[in-house]
Scaffold this active site. Structure first.
Site, PDB file in Angstrom:
ATOM      1  N   SER A  40      -3.939   9.707   5.171  1.00 52.61           N
ATOM      2  CA  SER A  40      -5.048   9.365   4.282  1.00 52.61           C
ATOM      3  C   SER A  40      -6.411   9.468   4.956  1.00 52.61           C
ATOM      4  O   SER A  40      -7.423   9.686   4.284  1.00 52.61           O
ATOM      5  CB  SER A  40      -4.860   7.962   3.711  1.00 52.61           C
ATOM      6  OG  SER A  40      -4.742   7.000   4.752  1.00 52.61           O
ATOM      7  N   GLY A  77      -0.338   8.365   2.963  1.00 49.53           N
ATOM      8  CA  GLY A  77       0.966   7.750   3.149  1.00 49.53           C
ATOM      9  C   GLY A  77       1.907   8.538   4.033  1.00 49.53           C
ATOM     10  O   GLY A  77       3.016   8.075   4.311  1.00 49.53           O
ATOM     11  N   ASN A 105       0.816   5.597   9.750  1.00 50.88           N
ATOM     12  CA  ASN A 105       1.807   5.022   8.843  1.00 50.88           C
ATOM     13  C   ASN A 105       3.125   4.705   9.541  1.00 50.88           C
ATOM     14  O   ASN A 105       3.864   3.822   9.097  1.00 50.88           O
ATOM     15  CB  ASN A 105       2.030   5.954   7.651  1.00 50.88           C
ATOM     16  CG  ASN A 105       0.829   5.967   6.729  1.00 50.88           C
ATOM     17  OD1 ASN A 105       0.424   4.932   6.211  1.00 50.88           O
ATOM     18  ND2 ASN A 105       0.228   7.127   6.548  1.00 50.88           N
ATOM     19  N   ASP A 187     -11.243  -2.171   2.067  1.00 48.97           N
ATOM     20  CA  ASP A 187      -9.912  -2.494   2.579  1.00 48.97           C
ATOM     21  C   ASP A 187      -9.889  -2.699   4.087  1.00 48.97           C
ATOM     22  O   ASP A 187      -8.880  -3.104   4.648  1.00 48.97           O
ATOM     23  CB  ASP A 187      -8.898  -1.422   2.173  1.00 48.97           C
ATOM     24  CG  ASP A 187      -9.235  -0.029   2.717  1.00 48.97           C
ATOM     25  OD1 ASP A 187     -10.125   0.099   3.577  1.00 48.97           O
ATOM     26  OD2 ASP A 187      -8.580   0.937   2.260  1.00 48.97           O
ATOM     27  N   HIS A 190      -9.731   2.178   5.835  1.00 49.87           N
ATOM     28  CA  HIS A 190     -10.177   3.565   5.750  1.00 49.87           C
ATOM     29  C   HIS A 190     -11.683   3.668   6.000  1.00 49.87           C
ATOM     30  O   HIS A 190     -12.456   2.872   5.454  1.00 49.87           O
ATOM     31  CB  HIS A 190      -9.857   4.145   4.371  1.00 49.87           C
ATOM     32  CG  HIS A 190      -8.393   4.187   4.091  1.00 49.87           C
ATOM     33  ND1 HIS A 190      -7.725   3.152   3.469  1.00 49.87           N
ATOM     34  CD2 HIS A 190      -7.476   5.147   4.350  1.00 49.87           C
ATOM     35  CE1 HIS A 190      -6.439   3.469   3.363  1.00 49.87           C
ATOM     36  NE2 HIS A 190      -6.260   4.666   3.887  1.00 49.87           N
TER      37      HIS A 190
END
Length: 217
Positions: A40, A77, A105, A187, A190
């Site tokens: 991502s 992801g 991830n 968040d 990112h």
């Protein structure tokens, strides 16, 4: 999609070889084509296309006088196993060099570092066999998985760099950005536009080193 709050504060058939640069009309060298295989962060989650890391890294390289085209091959992801599985497909654009920016991830899911190592080692071996220069970007694990896992996970990338000295090694993709609220989206995972720009600024010397390994680059 990456889903953790802060990183550990640790300081198809493939072408047989890279393609030589062409010389387009006007006598200007064709840009070096660089594939960025990632998750991502590479996909630019939450950002406009022009704000994402591949675009900002390309812009900085061009401003520094290095014509380059960075192909964004990020899948939100994606794990190292996912990147390994889609490598041949990703190389269909026939890049001249590759940035491998996977692993976040794996850390989030607590995947054993030995599996992460095996997946990335296979990717690096296949790229080497194809004659493609590589930049390997490392990653850190979230702290909730414990210090021992964090150490083993981080060491995975250093071991890979040692086993593949031909690759340019950038130890931590989000160096200087991870955990900084001013450089991340809500968040806190990112990068926001400013964060992506900072990652690009810090990565530029490693990209320039990668470009120096491209025939005709």
């Amino acid at each position: 999609m990456l889903r953790f709050t802060v990183f550990l504060p640790l300081g198809l058939a493939l072408p047989a070889a890279a393609h030589a640069q062409g010389q387009p009309a006007g006598g200007q060298p064709a840009p070096v084509s660089v594939l960025m295989l990632g998750d991502s962060i590479t996909a630019g989650y939450g950002l406009a296309q022009g704000e994402a890391l591949p675009a900002r890294l390309e812009a900085r390289a061009r401003a520094a006088g290095r014509p380059v085209r960075i192909i964004a091959a990020g899948v939100s992801g994606d794990t190292t196993a996912g990147g390994r599985a889609r490598l041949d497909w990703a190389l269909a654009d026939r890049p001249q060099a590759v940035i491998v920016a996977l692993g976040g991830n794996d850390g989030l899911r607590g995947i054993p570092p030995a599996e992460t190592y095996a997946n990335l080692a296979d990717i690096l071996a296949r790229l080497k066999a194809a004659g493609l220069p590589v930049l390997l970007a490392g990653m850190l694990a979230p702290p909730n998985l414990g210090a021992e896992y964090g150490r083993d996970f981080a060491a995975t990338f250093h071991r890979l760099a040692g086993a593949h000295p031909e690759a340019v090694f950038y130890p931590f993709l989000l160096e200087g950005v991870a955990g900084d609220p001013a450089l991340n989206q809500a968040d806190r995972i990112h990068p926001n536009p400013q964060g992506a720009e900072e990652v690009a600024r810090r990565m530029l010397p490693a990209l320039q080193e990668l470009l120096s390994k491209v025939q005709g680059g």
